[in-house]
Scaffold this motif. Structure first.
Motif, PDB file in Angstrom:
ATOM      1  N   ASP A 113      -3.410  33.955  58.002  1.00  0.00           N
ATOM      2  CA  ASP A 113      -2.716  34.221  57.836  1.00  0.00           C
ATOM      3  C   ASP A 113      -1.847  35.165  58.775  1.00  0.00           C
ATOM      4  O   ASP A 113      -0.960  35.280  59.477  1.00  0.00           O
ATOM      5  N   CYS A 114      -3.009  36.814  58.795  1.00  0.00           N
ATOM      6  CA  CYS A 114      -1.947  37.798  59.749  1.00  0.00           C
ATOM      7  C   CYS A 114      -2.637  37.882  60.544  1.00  0.00           C
ATOM      8  O   CYS A 114      -2.016  38.646  61.699  1.00  0.00           O
ATOM      9  N   ALA A 119      -6.257  41.837  52.087  1.00  0.00           N
ATOM     10  CA  ALA A 119      -5.092  42.289  51.705  1.00  0.00           C
ATOM     11  C   ALA A 119      -4.395  40.643  51.985  1.00  0.00           C
ATOM     12  O   ALA A 119      -3.609  40.751  50.812  1.00  0.00           O
ATOM     13  N   CYS A 120      -4.734  40.595  52.950  1.00  0.00           N
ATOM     14  CA  CYS A 120      -4.605  38.997  52.608  1.00  0.00           C
ATOM     15  C   CYS A 120      -4.729  38.042  51.678  1.00  0.00           C
ATOM     16  O   CYS A 120      -3.865  37.134  50.774  1.00  0.00           O
ATOM     17  N   GLU A 162      -5.420  39.031  48.786  1.00  0.00           N
ATOM     18  CA  GLU A 162      -4.498  39.546  47.306  1.00  0.00           C
ATOM     19  C   GLU A 162      -3.664  39.877  46.673  1.00  0.00           C
ATOM     20  O   GLU A 162      -3.304  39.309  46.045  1.00  0.00           O
ATOM     21  N   LYS A 163      -3.006  39.072  48.255  1.00  0.00           N
ATOM     22  CA  LYS A 163      -1.676  38.536  47.828  1.00  0.00           C
ATOM     23  C   LYS A 163      -1.570  36.758  47.371  1.00  0.00           C
ATOM     24  O   LYS A 163      -0.637  36.829  46.385  1.00  0.00           O
ATOM     25  N   ALA A 214       0.123  36.282  44.200  1.00  0.00           N
ATOM     26  CA  ALA A 214       0.677  35.016  43.949  1.00  0.00           C
ATOM     27  C   ALA A 214       0.541  33.968  42.785  1.00  0.00           C
ATOM     28  O   ALA A 214       1.297  33.533  41.808  1.00  0.00           O
TER      29      ALA A 214
END
Length: 122
Positions: free
Chosen positions: A90-91, A111-112, A114-115, A119
Motif C-alpha cells: 500500500d505505502c 500501519a497499513c 490496521e487501516k 475499514a
C-alpha cells in the motif's frame, strides 16, 4: 533491519515454500476426508445428520482459511521473485523484519494493515 538482501530472501523463500507444501497437504487431506464422509443418506436421525453437516461446514471453513493463506504465501513468493518482497503493497515502506519473521507472507506494514482492518469493520 532490512530484508533486501538475497540471504534474507532465501531464508524467507524457504520458509514460505515449506508452508506452501504444508497447506497443500492439509487442503488435500481435508478434501479427501470430506469426499469420504460426505454422504448424509446413511444417517439414521436428524441429530446425526445435523452433526455430520456441522462437521462438513467446519472442514469447508478450514479449507477456505487454508486456501486464503496459500494465496498469501504464493503472492509472497511472487514478491520475492519480482524483487518487491518486504515492501508494503500500500505505502511502499519497508515491512518491519519482526513482522516478516512472525508472518513471512505479510504484504502490508502494521500501519497499513490496521487501516485495512479498521475499514473492514465499518
Amino acid at each position: 533491519m532490512t530484508v533486501h538482501t538475497p540471504k534474507d530472501w532465501a531464508e524467507f523463500r524457504d520458509r514460505l515454500l515449506a508452508r506452501k507444501q504444508e497447506l497443500l497437504a492439509e487442503i488435500h487431506a481435508v478434501e479427501e476426508g470430506m469426499e469420504a464422509g460426505s454422504g448424509l443418506g446413511d444417517v439414521m436421525d436428524t441429530k446425526d445428520a445435523a452433526r455430520k453437516q456441522e462437521n462438513l461446514d467446519v472442514r469447508r471453513a478450514e479449507v477456505q482459511r487454508d486456501e486464503t493463506e496459500l494465496a498469501d504465501v504464493v503472492a509472497a513468493l511472487q514478491r520475492i521473485a519480482d524483487g518487491s518482497y518486504g515492501e508494503c503493497i500500500d505505502c511502499g515502506r519497508e515491512i518491519d523484519i519482526r513482522r516478516l519473521q512472525a508472518r513471512p507472507e505479510s504484504m502490508r506494514c502494521i500501519a497499513c494493515k490496521e487501516k485495512v482492518e479498521a475499514a473492514a469493520h465499518h
